[in-house]
Design a protein around this motif. Structure first.
Motif, PDB file in Angstrom:
ATOM      1  N   HIS A  41      53.251   3.996 -76.925  1.00 31.65           N
ATOM      2  CA  HIS A  41      53.747   2.924 -75.754  1.00 31.65           C
ATOM      3  C   HIS A  41      53.130   3.181 -74.414  1.00 31.65           C
ATOM      4  O   HIS A  41      52.813   2.532 -73.731  1.00 31.65           O
ATOM      5  CB  HIS A  41      55.382   2.337 -76.053  1.00 31.65           C
ATOM      6  N   ALA A  42      53.624   4.993 -74.740  1.00 30.02           N
ATOM      7  CA  ALA A  42      53.318   5.544 -73.270  1.00 30.02           C
ATOM      8  C   ALA A  42      51.580   5.062 -72.370  1.00 30.02           C
ATOM      9  O   ALA A  42      51.312   5.527 -71.633  1.00 30.02           O
ATOM     10  CB  ALA A  42      53.260   6.772 -73.094  1.00 30.02           C
ATOM     11  N   ALA A  43      50.647   6.128 -73.513  1.00 31.65           N
ATOM     12  CA  ALA A  43      49.239   5.590 -73.584  1.00 31.65           C
ATOM     13  C   ALA A  43      48.309   4.007 -73.624  1.00 31.65           C
ATOM     14  O   ALA A  43      47.872   4.174 -72.832  1.00 31.65           O
ATOM     15  CB  ALA A  43      48.443   6.055 -75.059  1.00 31.65           C
ATOM     16  N   PHE A  44      49.336   3.544 -73.876  1.00 31.09           N
ATOM     17  CA  PHE A  44      48.967   1.757 -73.524  1.00 31.09           C
ATOM     18  C   PHE A  44      49.073   1.574 -72.088  1.00 31.09           C
ATOM     19  O   PHE A  44      48.785   0.811 -71.304  1.00 31.09           O
ATOM     20  CB  PHE A  44      50.193   0.989 -74.760  1.00 31.09           C
ATOM     21  N   LEU A  45      50.081   2.111 -71.339  1.00 31.63           N
ATOM     22  CA  LEU A  45      50.534   2.040 -70.053  1.00 31.63           C
ATOM     23  C   LEU A  45      49.740   2.517 -69.385  1.00 31.63           C
ATOM     24  O   LEU A  45      49.076   1.997 -67.909  1.00 31.63           O
ATOM     25  CB  LEU A  45      52.378   1.871 -69.719  1.00 31.63           C
ATOM     26  N   HIS A  46      48.880   3.932 -69.783  1.00 31.43           N
ATOM     27  CA  HIS A  46      48.950   4.496 -69.161  1.00 31.43           C
ATOM     28  C   HIS A  46      47.010   3.845 -69.228  1.00 31.43           C
ATOM     29  O   HIS A  46      46.297   4.285 -67.797  1.00 31.43           O
ATOM     30  CB  HIS A  46      47.983   6.101 -69.338  1.00 31.43           C
ATOM     31  N   TYR A  47      46.820   3.672 -69.807  1.00 34.99           N
ATOM     32  CA  TYR A  47      45.532   2.607 -69.924  1.00 34.99           C
ATOM     33  C   TYR A  47      45.498   1.376 -69.113  1.00 34.99           C
ATOM     34  O   TYR A  47      43.968   1.483 -67.970  1.00 34.99           O
ATOM     35  CB  TYR A  47      45.298   2.120 -71.529  1.00 34.99           C
ATOM     36  N   GLN A  48      46.304   0.700 -69.034  1.00 35.95           N
ATOM     37  CA  GLN A  48      46.367   0.191 -68.247  1.00 35.95           C
ATOM     38  C   GLN A  48      46.192  -0.177 -66.996  1.00 35.95           C
ATOM     39  O   GLN A  48      45.987  -0.433 -65.848  1.00 35.95           O
ATOM     40  CB  GLN A  48      47.939  -1.504 -68.040  1.00 35.95           C
ATOM     41  N   GLU A  49      47.226   1.266 -66.518  1.00 36.16           N
ATOM     42  CA  GLU A  49      47.135   1.809 -65.116  1.00 36.16           C
ATOM     43  C   GLU A  49      46.162   2.164 -64.738  1.00 36.16           C
ATOM     44  O   GLU A  49      45.691   2.378 -63.656  1.00 36.16           O
ATOM     45  CB  GLU A  49      47.804   3.016 -64.818  1.00 36.16           C
ATOM     46  N   ALA A  50      44.845   3.186 -65.828  1.00 36.66           N
ATOM     47  CA  ALA A  50      43.267   2.877 -65.491  1.00 36.66           C
ATOM     48  C   ALA A  50      42.964   1.828 -65.175  1.00 36.66           C
ATOM     49  O   ALA A  50      42.051   2.317 -64.196  1.00 36.66           O
ATOM     50  CB  ALA A  50      42.926   4.023 -66.517  1.00 36.66           C
ATOM     51  N   VAL A  51      43.145   0.864 -65.734  1.00 41.65           N
ATOM     52  CA  VAL A  51      42.246   0.027 -65.702  1.00 41.65           C
ATOM     53  C   VAL A  51      42.098  -0.749 -63.936  1.00 41.65           C
ATOM     54  O   VAL A  51      41.516  -0.750 -63.490  1.00 41.65           O
ATOM     55  CB  VAL A  51      42.133  -1.736 -66.525  1.00 41.65           C
ATOM     56  N   GLN A  52      43.635  -1.031 -63.622  1.00 47.58           N
ATOM     57  CA  GLN A  52      43.862  -0.991 -62.737  1.00 47.58           C
ATOM     58  C   GLN A  52      43.472  -0.364 -61.268  1.00 47.58           C
ATOM     59  O   GLN A  52      43.126  -1.035 -60.249  1.00 47.58           O
ATOM     60  CB  GLN A  52      45.593  -1.437 -62.537  1.00 47.58           C
ATOM     61  N   GLN A  53      43.504   0.910 -61.893  1.00 47.83           N
ATOM     62  CA  GLN A  53      43.451   1.959 -60.564  1.00 47.83           C
ATOM     63  C   GLN A  53      41.339   1.543 -60.277  1.00 47.83           C
ATOM     64  O   GLN A  53      41.190   2.171 -59.675  1.00 47.83           O
ATOM     65  CB  GLN A  53      43.175   3.579 -61.172  1.00 47.83           C
ATOM     66  N   THR A  54      41.018   1.441 -61.565  1.00 45.98           N
ATOM     67  CA  THR A  54      39.425   1.222 -61.610  1.00 45.98           C
ATOM     68  C   THR A  54      39.075   0.254 -60.408  1.00 45.98           C
ATOM     69  O   THR A  54      37.966  -0.045 -59.964  1.00 45.98           O
ATOM     70  CB  THR A  54      39.077   0.723 -62.690  1.00 45.98           C
ATOM     71  N   THR A  55      39.245  -0.924 -61.079  1.00 42.84           N
ATOM     72  CA  THR A  55      39.985  -2.679 -59.692  1.00 42.84           C
ATOM     73  C   THR A  55      40.071  -1.925 -58.144  1.00 42.84           C
ATOM     74  O   THR A  55      39.513  -2.465 -57.612  1.00 42.84           O
ATOM     75  CB  THR A  55      40.335  -3.672 -60.448  1.00 42.84           C
ATOM     76  N   VAL A  56      41.117  -0.955 -58.353  1.00 42.45           N
ATOM     77  CA  VAL A  56      41.195  -0.661 -56.561  1.00 42.45           C
ATOM     78  C   VAL A  56      39.920   0.331 -56.107  1.00 42.45           C
ATOM     79  O   VAL A  56      40.212   0.255 -54.490  1.00 42.45           O
ATOM     80  CB  VAL A  56      42.647   0.301 -57.295  1.00 42.45           C
ATOM     81  N   ALA A  57      39.953   1.341 -57.000  1.00 34.49           N
ATOM     82  CA  ALA A  57      39.406   2.358 -56.183  1.00 34.49           C
ATOM     83  C   ALA A  57      37.186   1.685 -56.109  1.00 34.49           C
ATOM     84  O   ALA A  57      37.246   2.254 -55.090  1.00 34.49           O
ATOM     85  CB  ALA A  57      38.688   3.000 -57.943  1.00 34.49           C
ATOM     86  N   ARG A  58      37.030   1.048 -56.876  1.00 35.36           N
ATOM     87  CA  ARG A  58      35.845   0.361 -56.375  1.00 35.36           C
ATOM     88  C   ARG A  58      36.531  -0.898 -55.170  1.00 35.36           C
ATOM     89  O   ARG A  58      34.963  -0.503 -54.432  1.00 35.36           O
ATOM     90  CB  ARG A  58      35.686  -1.639 -57.834  1.00 35.36           C
ATOM     91  N   ASN A  59      37.396  -1.376 -54.977  1.00 38.10           N
ATOM     92  CA  ASN A  59      37.496  -2.551 -54.277  1.00 38.10           C
ATOM     93  C   ASN A  59      37.074  -0.998 -52.427  1.00 38.10           C
ATOM     94  O   ASN A  59      37.184  -1.213 -51.196  1.00 38.10           O
ATOM     95  CB  ASN A  59      38.375  -3.174 -53.542  1.00 38.10           C
ATOM     96  N   ASN A  60      38.140   0.306 -53.070  1.00 39.19           N
ATOM     97  CA  ASN A  60      38.069   1.105 -51.669  1.00 39.19           C
ATOM     98  C   ASN A  60      36.737   1.018 -51.408  1.00 39.19           C
ATOM     99  O   ASN A  60      36.633   1.493 -50.059  1.00 39.19           O
ATOM    100  CB  ASN A  60      38.861   2.035 -52.306  1.00 39.19           C
ATOM    101  N   MET A  61      35.849   1.570 -52.034  1.00 35.99           N
ATOM    102  CA  MET A  61      34.887   2.624 -51.998  1.00 35.99           C
ATOM    103  C   MET A  61      33.849   0.903 -51.161  1.00 35.99           C
ATOM    104  O   MET A  61      33.190   1.361 -50.347  1.00 35.99           O
ATOM    105  CB  MET A  61      33.937   2.675 -53.327  1.00 35.99           C
ATOM    106  N   LEU A  62      33.567   0.034 -51.300  1.00 33.71           N
ATOM    107  CA  LEU A  62      33.474  -0.864 -50.567  1.00 33.71           C
ATOM    108  C   LEU A  62      33.994  -1.097 -48.849  1.00 33.71           C
ATOM    109  O   LEU A  62      32.925  -0.971 -48.144  1.00 33.71           O
ATOM    110  CB  LEU A  62      33.805  -2.309 -51.537  1.00 33.71           C
ATOM    111  N   GLN A  63      34.786  -1.045 -49.183  1.00 36.31           N
ATOM    112  CA  GLN A  63      35.541  -0.423 -47.471  1.00 36.31           C
ATOM    113  C   GLN A  63      35.771   0.373 -47.293  1.00 36.31           C
ATOM    114  O   GLN A  63      34.916  -0.067 -46.049  1.00 36.31           O
ATOM    115  CB  GLN A  63      37.344  -1.038 -48.236  1.00 36.31           C
ATOM    116  N   ALA A  64      35.213   1.278 -47.725  1.00 40.37           N
ATOM    117  CA  ALA A  64      34.934   2.932 -47.029  1.00 40.37           C
ATOM    118  C   ALA A  64      33.551   2.683 -47.071  1.00 40.37           C
ATOM    119  O   ALA A  64      32.614   3.109 -46.322  1.00 40.37           O
ATOM    120  CB  ALA A  64      34.887   3.940 -48.425  1.00 40.37           C
ATOM    121  N   THR A  65      32.372   2.204 -48.183  1.00 39.18           N
ATOM    122  CA  THR A  65      30.916   1.905 -47.205  1.00 39.18           C
ATOM    123  C   THR A  65      30.871   1.275 -46.149  1.00 39.18           C
ATOM    124  O   THR A  65      29.482   1.963 -45.097  1.00 39.18           O
ATOM    125  CB  THR A  65      30.888   1.986 -48.411  1.00 39.18           C
ATOM    126  N   GLU A  66      31.728   0.170 -45.945  1.00 35.55           N
ATOM    127  CA  GLU A  66      31.221  -1.026 -45.082  1.00 35.55           C
ATOM    128  C   GLU A  66      32.132   0.253 -43.111  1.00 35.55           C
ATOM    129  O   GLU A  66      31.433   0.034 -42.578  1.00 35.55           O
ATOM    130  CB  GLU A  66      32.112  -2.294 -45.145  1.00 35.55           C
TER     131      GLU A  66
END
Length: 435
Positions: A356-381
């Motif tokens: 259960h903990a590993a599954f929650l961390h997996y979902q957390e990592a997926v969400q972090q990927t989305t946030v990190a990609r948006n942050n990179m686009l904003q930091a680039t601009e």
């Protein structure tokens, strides 16, 4: 003027195309994770040790089956006998030597076939097979551990190599920017402190690059150790990280290796309990014996000639003392079996929590990927705007350096998040026994 325009164009391209291409070029020493697993399973010493244990338990099963065969023994003896003194007048007087046959020899053989022993042989074979099955599951666990461990090292190596690529690109961009700042300083448009701050930034980046290269060397050595290769063999991971993470693996614990191993230990404990409980049962066997002997001294009248004789029949034995000596042994075996049942239930509870903990961390990592990609686009601009305004004397160098740091960190965060998704994926596979 042409040099100044070239520098501005280079910095613009570095800002517009900040992310390395996703496709990896063929490289000497390039390896996929599947190739790493294949070599690790073939060359890892822990796996070899478990394979040897499994082979030993397979022979133990055959040895237990061999006990069903009859036991056959042969023996022979030869001896020289002295004369037999007779002390007719007492031991203090000279004895009379009675002549005897000085040669004595015997040769023969015997056979015993177990017909019934309370099911002892059958249970010993079953216990040997249970131990063989446990060894096979331990081998499966060792393979899963090596696969998961090598996947973590492999993805860490990939992450640090991507960090190295990103940091080298950033250093080249910073060196171009330093050249432009020096040109502005010569023209009296910026202060000497701007040049010094940019040089300090490049020095820190090179120090960070050294640390990253050390981590690359460490993870390379770890992977080579798992594969049984020399420490210095180069490894360049070939990894395809999709932009969108796939569905999470099945989170059921029924196929978990630790749980299956606990169940097999429980089955072995039940067999041992039955083995102890059967100790008072009778034993029945067939025996036969035949031999040649010289001289004949077994039956009267004796004679100095070779003779032979044999016998065959059935033997029955009942261990009466086991009825009262086996009571506490049976209780001990039952308690050990109950303890294994409790341990299996406890392992299943722990697995449910870990999965259960590993599954929650997996979902957390997926969400972090989305946030990190948006942050990179904003930091680039943001960097593009601040770089343009700085060279037009509309913003401070500190703002530009902060924007560059944020962009580099956002690239690192995106790489880390994408790698973390894969690591959590393999951790779920390891916990559920599907790796």
């Amino acid at each position: 003027m042409m040099k100044y325009c070239f520098l501005r164009l280079s910095l613009l391209l570095a800002t517009v195309f900040p992310w390395p291409a996703s496709g990896q070029q063929p490289h000497a020493g390039g390896m996929t994770l599947a190739a790493i697993w294949e070599q690790a399973e073939a060359g890892n010493r822990q796996i070899s040790l478990q394979q040897q244990e499994l082979a030993g338990n397979a022979e133990k099963v055959q040895a237990a089956r061999d006990t069903r065969l009859p036991a056959v023994n042969t023996d022979a003896a030869y001896s020289r006998l002295s004369n037999m003194p007779l002390y007719t007048n007492g031991i203090l007087h000279t004895p009379t030597q009675f002549p005897v046959s000085h040669e004595h020899y015997t040769i023969g053989g015997n056979l015993y076939l177990n017909l019934y022993d309370g099911g002892k042989t059958t249970r010993e074979i079953a216990m040997a097979r249970a131990e063989q099955s446990i060894s096979a599951t331990k081998l499966q666990r060792s393979v899963a551990d090596i696969r998961y461990q090598s996947a973590v090292y492999f993805l860490d190596l990939y992450r640090y190599q991507q960090f190295s690529i990103l940091l080298e690109q950033d250093i080249r961009s910073s060196e171009l920017q330093l050249s432009e700042i020096k040109q502005l300083y010569k023209n009296g448009l910026v202060l000497k402190s701007d040049v010094l701050r940019e040089e300090v930034k490049i020095s820190n980046q090179r120090l960070s690059l050294t640390e990253i290269n050390n981590n690359i060397a460490i993870n390379t050595q770890r992977l080579n150790y798992l594969m049984g290769r020399p420490d210095t063999c180069a490894i360049h991971p070939i990894v395809d990280l999709p932009d969108v993470a796939g569905p999470a693996p099945d989170t059921s614990s029924r196929e978990a290796i630790e749980y299956k191993l606990a169940l097999k230990h429980t089955s072995l404990g039940a067999l041992r309990l039955e083995h102890v409980k059967a100790a008072p049962l009778p034993k029945l066997g067939f025996f036969a014996d035949y031999r040649y002997t010289y001289p004949q001294t077994s039956y009267y009248p004796y004679s100095r000639v070779p003779w032979s004789g044999g016998q065959a029949g059935f033997s029955v034995s009942v261990p009466v003392s086991s009825f009262y000596q086996n009571r506490h042994k049976t209780r001990e075996a039952r308690i050990a079996w109950q303890q294994q049942l409790t341990m299996a239930a406890s392992i299943q509870d722990d697995l449910r929590q870990d999965i259960h903990a590993a599954f929650l961390h997996y979902q957390e990592a997926v969400q972090q990927t989305t946030v990190a990609r948006n942050n990179m686009l904003q930091a680039t601009e943001s960097l593009r705007i601040l770089r343009s305004s700085y060279f037009n004397q509309q913003s401070l160098l500190s703002d530009l350096l902060d924007a560059e740091t944020q962009l580099l960190q956002s690239k690192f965060n995106l790489t880390t998040a994408m790698v973390k998704v894969r690591v959590q994926h393999y951790q779920l596979l390891r916990l559920t026994g599907k790796i």
